[in-house]
Structures are given as structure tokens and as C-alpha cells.
Design a protein around this motif. Structure first.
Motif, PDB file in Angstrom:
ATOM      1  N   GLU A  75      73.550  61.717   3.341  1.00 22.89           N
ATOM      2  CA  GLU A  75      74.285  62.148   2.152  1.00 22.89           C
ATOM      3  C   GLU A  75      73.471  63.111   1.286  1.00 22.89           C
ATOM      4  OE1 GLU A  75      75.534  57.875   3.172  1.00 22.89           O
ATOM      5  OE2 GLU A  75      73.652  58.992   2.991  1.00 22.89           O
TER       6      GLU A  75
ATOM      7  N   LEU B 263      74.493  66.906   0.496  1.00 25.38           N
ATOM      8  CA  LEU B 263      74.757  67.330  -0.877  1.00 25.38           C
ATOM      9  C   LEU B 263      74.060  68.649  -1.180  1.00 25.38           C
ATOM     10  CD1 LEU B 263      76.114  66.202  -3.548  1.00 25.38           C
ATOM     11  CD2 LEU B 263      73.815  65.460  -4.187  1.00 25.38           C
TER      12      LEU B 263
ATOM     13  N   GLU C 198      80.314  70.581  -8.537  1.00 27.65           N
ATOM     14  CA  GLU C 198      80.506  69.227  -9.061  1.00 27.65           C
ATOM     15  C   GLU C 198      80.341  68.163  -7.969  1.00 27.65           C
ATOM     16  OE1 GLU C 198      84.170  68.902 -11.254  1.00 27.65           O
ATOM     17  OE2 GLU C 198      84.088  71.038 -11.819  1.00 27.65           O
TER      18      GLU C 198
ATOM     19  N   ARG D  80      78.998  65.114  -5.669  1.00 23.98           N
ATOM     20  CA  ARG D  80      78.443  63.789  -5.891  1.00 23.98           C
ATOM     21  C   ARG D  80      78.360  63.055  -4.557  1.00 23.98           C
ATOM     22  NH1 ARG D  80      82.372  64.295  -9.687  1.00 23.98           N
ATOM     23  NH2 ARG D  80      83.735  62.678  -8.808  1.00 23.98           N
ATOM     24  N   GLU D  81      77.395  62.146  -4.473  1.00 24.42           N
ATOM     25  CA  GLU D  81      77.207  61.378  -3.235  1.00 24.42           C
ATOM     26  C   GLU D  81      78.105  60.145  -3.210  1.00 24.42           C
ATOM     27  OE1 GLU D  81      73.321  60.295  -1.844  1.00 24.42           O
ATOM     28  OE2 GLU D  81      72.404  62.044  -2.819  1.00 24.42           O
ATOM     29  N   HIS D  82      78.590  59.811  -2.038  1.00 21.38           N
ATOM     30  CA  HIS D  82      79.251  58.545  -1.740  1.00 21.38           C
ATOM     31  C   HIS D  82      78.621  57.997  -0.467  1.00 21.38           C
ATOM     32  CE1 HIS D  82      82.702  58.986  -4.600  1.00 21.38           C
ATOM     33  NE2 HIS D  82      82.351  60.261  -4.484  1.00 21.38           N
TER      34      HIS D  82
ATOM     35  N   ILE E  49      80.159  63.044   0.771  1.00 23.46           N
ATOM     36  CA  ILE E  49      79.977  63.631  -0.554  1.00 23.46           C
ATOM     37  C   ILE E  49      81.329  64.170  -1.012  1.00 23.46           C
ATOM     38  CG2 ILE E  49      77.575  64.248  -0.064  1.00 23.46           C
ATOM     39  CD1 ILE E  49      78.569  67.204  -0.008  1.00 23.46           C
ATOM     40  N   ARG E  50      81.445  64.375  -2.317  1.00 23.32           N
ATOM     41  CA  ARG E  50      82.713  64.808  -2.899  1.00 23.32           C
ATOM     42  C   ARG E  50      82.437  65.922  -3.887  1.00 23.32           C
ATOM     43  NH1 ARG E  50      85.527  60.811  -7.235  1.00 23.32           N
ATOM     44  NH2 ARG E  50      87.056  62.242  -8.145  1.00 23.32           N
ATOM     45  N   GLY E  51      83.322  66.928  -3.952  1.00 22.06           N
ATOM     46  CA  GLY E  51      83.166  68.025  -4.888  1.00 22.06           C
ATOM     47  C   GLY E  51      84.445  68.842  -4.947  1.00 22.06           C
TER      48      GLY E  51
END
Length: 757
Positions: A16, A20, A30, A32-34, A38-40
Motif C-alpha cells: 500500500e 500510494l 487526495e 489515502r491507504e486502505h 489505496i483511494r483517491g
């Protein structure tokens, strides 16, 4: 639709942080790690760029909608509200993937079915036209993730997982996924080393995954440049012009990268079967002029790029998931450490392993470690600077001594590449002058390892005299003499056969593992043998109907001598070697007594006792066993000694065979298993329960004046007292133990039986 989208990028667990950073550099905002993702947010151009350039992601998911759900019906309604006409033609194809559970949905197949029903119902036409299901190559792949009562509905822009670059159509037994290999290279600092013109070598390259991923990084090749089918290819929101622009830019970068002088990237692989598949993979990746692969053993590995160039040694050595497997690989890791110290001074090294305890045995410290996951297996990446101050040896040296060693190692290195010739002005190949091999210090033994080594040397001194005097080639050197080091060590000529006994449950497994590694590390040093001639196996405690299985399929037999006969042993493929060393005195006794006699060998195994009987002048021999494998082995043993006539081999269940046989024998030998549940026999043979019937049947076949020898190695065995009333019975256990088994009198018990009257 909006110009900006929420994106989810999935990846293997542990990647992750790297993903990222990579995604941020490719334009994701924007972020972010999960867990494993990752999400953005980003525009469509960035989403395309992530698909094309991400070396680490598995999938790029474009989020269509988030909504709360309480049950299966609210899931259906939430999916139905999406305007699917913006994404898929009514006659298109569809695949749905579902992950997560809760809100009354505990089955992912049921959840996927509800999502599919909603999409199909939305797009169904009055004439019955509706999307079809295609799990392999659909026009649209939909993913729904259920997380704590929230549904995240996405389009999969990737199609097939992004780790599938397309070049690796052939792979070895334990392949490393391409994106995991890329992550290891990034953590190892390969982009920096490549930018500086450094070299890369993999001494255990398999089918070349590290090599290809490294070359693509160095040549600035987008990892998925050659992929033709994408998850967005038939998506109605796809913008072909934008994609073509990005793809053309990537092609231009690859063209420019490949036009540069190639870096020195080499792979070496001991298994000849993997060489051509590796070369095929490299050719499919278009990198044959960058990467070369050679067959070579780890023990001879020595990277030699031009001009004493330095770089990165990277490898993923095999590792065992069971303690016994790990122990057998100890020498491989030790050899790797030796080659790094001897041939790679000044290089950096990256060792990716699922057995970090073995990594510690390389005799060289890592300056940094990273945790990874290879599927469900936790792994470590050990980063090493190959400098003398990092070596773990038995001698402490001053910085001045280390500097002199470093300078000498540099001076000794030849710039010639193995297997690549240089030529003089007349076009004749220049023969390299071999440099003197630098001395490699052996890794320092632990206190326990040294204690074990001392015991081996003591036993060797004592038993070696006896063995030389009596002409014994194969004998037991050590048999759990010290309880902390629970193993048997046998010598077969100049080979060492080690059987590790499973530690009691009361012993901490980690301590047992450490002691085992200490002992195995000590064996070559204590006995002065090459590590390649030490074979390690694990002997589990057997219970119930469990039986030992074949260990390997190498088919390597070696010839050993005993009492004037030649016998074949196999040290690798089976738990036992084909020769029970503790029965040596019994076999020699049979040889002395066999002249002119009819000999019967029951549960004959590889018929070593039969060979001795034939050597002693037996009039005839009959050997019975249920195993075709062992009877074939027996036939080879007899043939090796020139015995073929008058030596009958019978494949049968011994008890059933004895009930039907009407032959008469002067000398009988029985060494039954503790139990047997072979598929070829009816029921289960149990030595304690069935020995009276077995002996009675055999004694019925004994000629007047004949002798039957009965032996077994069941430690709790109790001979039935009634046998002494029917037969002449003498226990001869003590007389059937040579000095190498005198320390372990319970190794077997033996009796001599004769008919009364």
C-alpha cells in the motif's frame, strides 16, 4: 458525468505505501491507504495513466456510486438507480465481482447475483434484448465492495489483473507475481542503481521475472504497454482519443529507453528446464538484447560486468513452509551468503524470503528489512550492503584490515563476463586469466553449534577407527546423543544423511528450529565435507494409519559396499535409504550361515539380506514384499552382484503368501514393519497384534534343523510369552548391535527361533 472520479487501486497486502507513492507521482490526488488498496480522486486521463504505468496495482476501479444497504433488496435498488445506459449497450456482456459481507449478505455469489440482476433489469429491452454474462472477457466488469453497511459500486478499468503483463506465459513451480517482483525492486533501490548505470544479477532467476521487471524499469517501459484488451475497451464512457495519446507517449518513451545502451542484467539458474522458458519470457517482453540468462549453480555464481561495475544482486530463494523443509535449505542460504561475500564485494543485495530465520544464516547482516506478503505467506525483504563490516564471521578485523581486503578483492576481479567472450585484433577469443579465489571465512558457529560439532568430531574419531578396521563404509555417527539436538547423522562413504526427529510438543518450536539450524550448520565444518553432500530429511512421529511418503523424485542411486557385496542406496527420494544400518550384524550373520541353504526373506524391502545370503552361498533365495518399487530395487541389488538365477522375488502380502506357500526353507529372516495399511493388502498389519500369527506361519515353513531370525524396531514391542513354549527361542538383540548403535540399544530387538524336538 463528472470530470473527476473517485478511484480505488487494489494491490497485494504490504504494497500500500509503495502504491500510494507511485499513484501520487502518476497524478492521483487526495490519496489515502486502505488494506490492500489505496483511494483517491483524479480525472479520466490519470485513471488511464494508472492502468498503463502502475507497476504495483492489481486493479484500477472507478467508483460509480456509494450507498448504504440494509438487506439484499436495498442492494438491488441501489444498483438499479445507476444509469447503466451510460456504461453498457443492452446487448453487451457483463461480469460482476463481489467482496465483503454483512447486512444479511454473507455469500459473495448471492451478492454478485443481486448486482447482476439489477443491471440486467435496467438494460433489458422490450424485445427481450439484455446483457449476457461473460466471466472471461466481458465488455464491462463491475465490482461491488460491501464495507460496514456501505456499498461501493465500481467499474473495473483494468480488465484482467494488472500484474499480468503478458510476457510470462511460462512459469516455474513457485512464481513471484510481476507486481510483487516490481515492489521488491523498488524497495531495493533499483531505480536509483539503474539511473547510475548499475548492473543487476539474479543467481536464482527461475523464469526471469525479476530480470524483466528490472529491465522495464531501467528502460522506462510502461508495464502494461503491450496489453490489448482493457476493462474500459468497450465501456461507453471510454475516450479513445485520450487513451491513444497516452499510449503513444508511452510507446515513445519505451522507444527512447530501448535505444539507450542496455544495462548489464544477467540471470543464472541451476535447473536446466527453466532456461528456455526464461528466455522465451524475455523475448516476449522485447528485452533479449538487455537480458541474458545462463545455466549455473549458485556455488559458482559470480557476476562480472564490464569495468568492475557494481550493482544489485537480487533473488527469491526457495523456502520451506515446514521446519524440515527449511532445514534442508540451510546450506542454500549459506552458499548464497558465501557467494555474496566472495564475488560481490561492494554490491548491494536484496534477498526476498519467506524464511527470515534462514536469511539470518547467510553470515552477512542486513541493514534494512521490509515486510511483504506473498499471497498468504508473510515474507521479508532483506537489504544488504556487501561490505566486510557487515560480515558475521569468527574473526574480528580492524577497519584497516577490511580496507586492505576490499582493495585486494577489487584487484582480483576479472572484468570478463562468464560465457561471453572477448576477442583480440585477429578475431581470436582472449582466454581470461583466472583470478585467485579470495578466501571466504566460514560463518561463525553458535555456542550450541560448536558443541554439536565437537560431539560429531569425537564420535568420528572413535567410530572411524572401528569402521576402518572392519571395512564399514556406512554407519551411524550420531543418534540424538544430546537431547537438545534431536537427529540421526549417518555416513554413506563421503555423503552425510541427516534425519531430523520432530521435537516434543513441550519444546518451543522456535528454539527447536534454531538448534536444528545450529546443528546442520556445524555438520560440514565438523566433518570436513562439502555442503552439497549433506542430505537432510525430517522424520515425523507416526500415528494411526499414517505412513511415510516418497520425499522426492531425483532417482539418484549410489553404490556402497558391505561385507563383500555391493548395494544401492538412494539418499534423497525416500525417508529411508534402502539400507537399514542397524541390521548390518544380522545381514553378515546370514551371509555366514547361508551356505547351501534355502533362504526366505519376508518383508524383504530392497533385499539387502538376500544379497548377503546369495554371497554366502545359499542354494536358493526367495524374497517377498508388497512393494513393486522395492522389489525392482531388490532386483537391481541382486543383479549388481551378479546374482540372478535361483533368486525368486515375490510381490505379495506376506501373511497371505505364507498361508498359500508350501515351500520349505532352512534359513528365514523376518523384519516386519510396525504397521502397514497398503492399498494392495486387506486390513491393517499391526506388529504387536499380529506377530504370533506371522511367526507361526513362518515356522510352519521352516525345515528341520532350520533357523528363523525375527527382528523389529517397535520400541514398545513385547514378544508373546507363548512362543517360548512352542519353539526354541533366544533373544540375540545385544549381539546384533555394532558399535555405531551401542549408544541406542532400543534401535531394534532380535530373536533366534528353532523348531523344538
Amino acid at each position: 458525468m463528472s470530470d473527476r472520479y473517485e478511484l480505488f487501486l487494489t494491490c497485494p497486502k504490504g504494497l500500500e505505501g509503495l502504491l500510494l507513492e507511485e499513484a501520487g507521482n502518476l497524478g492521483l490526488e487526495e490519496a489515502r491507504e486502505h488494506t490492500s488498496a489505496i483511494r483517491g480522486v483524479a480525472e479520466l486521463e490519470t485513471a488511464y495513466r494508472l492502468c498503463l504505468w502502475s507497476r504495483l496495482a492489481n486493479r484500477v476501479l472507478l467508483v460509480l456510486k456509494r450507498f448504504p444497504i440494509q438487506d439484499a433488496e436495498s442492494l438491488y435498488e441501489g444498483v438499479l438507480e445507476v444509469d447503466w445506459f451510460e456504461h453498457l449497450e443492452p446487448n453487451g456482456s457483463l461480469a460482476v465481482e463481489f467482496s465483503g459481507n454483512g447486512s444479511g449478505i454473507d455469500n459473495t455469489h448471492f451478492g454478485a447475483l443481486k448486482v447482476k440482476d439489477a443491471i440486467v433489469d435496467k438494460l433489458r429491452q422490450k424485445d427481450g434484448t439484455r446483457p449476457s454474462i461473460d466471466k472471461l472477457n466481458p465488455d464491462m466488469r463491475v465490482h461491488l465492495r460491501l464495507d460496514r453497511g456501505e456499498a461501493i459500486l465500481s467499474l473495473d478499468l483494468s480488465g484482467h489483473s494488472l500484474h499480468q503483463r503478458g510476457y510470462r506465459l511460462q512459469q516455474g513451480a513457485a512464481p513471484l507475481k510481476e507486481n510483487l517482483a516490481a515492489a521488491v525492486l523498488l524497495r531495493a533501490g533499483w531505480p536509483r542503481i539503474a539511473a547510475e548505470g548499475g548492473a543487476l544479477a539474479d543467481p536464482m532467476c527461475g523464469v526471469g521475472t525479476f530480470l524483466v521487471e528490472a529491465a522495464m524499469i531501467a528502460a522506462d517501459i510502461a508495464p502494461n504497454l503491450k496489453r490489448e484488451l482493457w476493462g474500459f475497451s468497450h465501456w461507453l464512457g471510454h475516450v479513445p482519443a485520450l487513451w491513444k495519446k497516452l499510449h503513444a507517449e508511452a510507446e515513445q518513451r519505451a522507444t527512447e529507453g530501448l535505444a539507450r545502451p542496455p544495462l548489464w542484467i544477467r540471470g543464472y539458474e541451476a535447473d536446466p528446464r527453466l532456461i528456455q522458458p526464461a528466455r522465451n519470457n524475455i523475448e516476449r517482453a522485447g528485452l533479449s538484447h538487455w537480458i541474458k540468462v545462463y545455466q549455473g549453480e549458485l556455488a559458482t555464481f559470480e557476476p562480472r560486468p564490464d569495468q568492475n561495475q557494481k550493482g544489485l544482486v537480487i533473488c527469491n530463494p526457495p523456502y520451506g513452509e515446514r521446519l524440515g523443509d527449511e532445514a534442508s535449505l540451510l546450506y542454500l542460504y549459506q552458499n548464497l551468503g558465501e557467494r555474496l561475500r566472495q564475488a560481490c564485494m561492494g554490491w548491494e543485495a536484496a534477498v526476498f524470503t519467506g524464511a527470515p530465520d534462514l536469511g539470518k544464516r547467510m553470515g552477512i547482516r542486513s541493514h534494512k528489512q521490509y515486510a511483504f506478503w506473498n499471497g498468504a505467506l508473510p515474507c521479508k525483504l532483506l537489504l544488504i550492503k556487501v561490505q566486510p563490516e557487515q560480515f558475521v564471521t569468527g574473526e574480528r578485523r580492524t577497519p584497516e584490515q577490511r580496507e586492505r581486503e576490499r582493495e585486494q578483492a577489487e584487484a582480483d576481479k576479472s572484468p570478463l563476463e562468464p560465457l561471453e567472450r572477448q576477442y583480440n585484433k585477429n578475431g581470436n577469443p582472449i582466454k581470461p586469466t583466472p583470478a585467485p579465489a579470495p578466501v571466504v571465512e566460514q560463518a561463525r558457529l553458535s555456542e550450541g553449534g560448536q558443541m554439536f560439532a565437537n560431539r560429531l568430531q569425537k564420535n568420528l574419531k572413535q567410530l572411524g577407527k572401528w569402521a576402518r578396521k572392519d571395512g564399514v563404509e556406512c554407519y551411524r555417527l550420531y543418534d540424538a546423543d544430546m537431547p537438545e539436538y534431536s537427529m540421526a547423522v549417518d555416513l554413506y562413504g563421503d555423503w552425510v544423511h541427516v534425519q531430523e526427529y520432530a521435537a516434543p510438543k513441550s519444546i518451543d518450536p522456535e528454539k527447536a528450529k534454531a538448534r536444528m539450524f545450529d546443528a546442520i550448520a556445524a555438520i560440514p565444518q565438523a566433518l570436513g565435507v562439502d555442503k552439497s553432500k549433506v542430505v537432510i530429511k525430517r522424520r515425523e512421529r507416526q500415528s494411526g494409519t499414517k505412513q511415510y511418503q516418497r520425499q522426492a523424485t531425483q532417482g539418484q542411486f549410489m553404490e556402497v559396499g558391505e561385507g563383500g557385496v555391493k548395494l544401492l542406496v538412494n539418499l534423497t527420494d525416500y525417508l529411508d535409504t534402502g539400507l537399514f544400518l542397524d541390521h548390518r550384524p544380522l545381514r553378515l550373520r546370514i551371509q555366514r550361515e547361508a551356505a547351501g541353504k534355502r533362504f526366505l526373506n519376508l518383508y524383504c524391502y530392497t533385499a539387502t539380506a538376500t544379497v548377503h545370503a546369495a554371497k554366502g552361498g545359499a542354494r536358493s533365495t526367495t524374497s517377498v514384499d508388497l512393494s513393486k518399487t522395492y522389489l525392482d530395487w531388490a532386483r537391481r541389488n541382486l543383479s549388481l552382484n551378479g546374482f540372478s538365477d535361483k533368486n525368486r522375488l515375490e510381490q505379495a502380502d506376506v501373511m497371505g503368501w505364507l498361508e498359500e506357500d508350501r515351500g520349505e526353507y532352512d534359513l528365514i529372516f523376518i523384519d516386519p514393519p510396525t504397521f502397514s495399511n497398503s492399498k494392495r493388502m486387506e486390513g491393517v498389519f499391526d506388529i504387536q497384534r499380529d506377530h504370533v500369527q506371522l511367526i507361526d506361519l513362518a515356522m510352519a515353513r521352516l525345515a528341520p534343523g532350520g533357523v528363523l531370525y525375527f527382528s523389529n524396531n517397535f520400541r514398545k514391542f513385547q514378544l508373546d510369552e507363548g512362543l517360548a513354549a512352542r519353539y526354541g527361542l533366544e533373544e540375540i538383540s545385544a549381539a546384533t548391535l555394532d558399535p555405531d548403535f551401542a549408544r541406542n540399544p532400543k534401535i531394534h530387538r532380535a530373536w533366534r527361533l528353532t523348531a523344538q524336538g
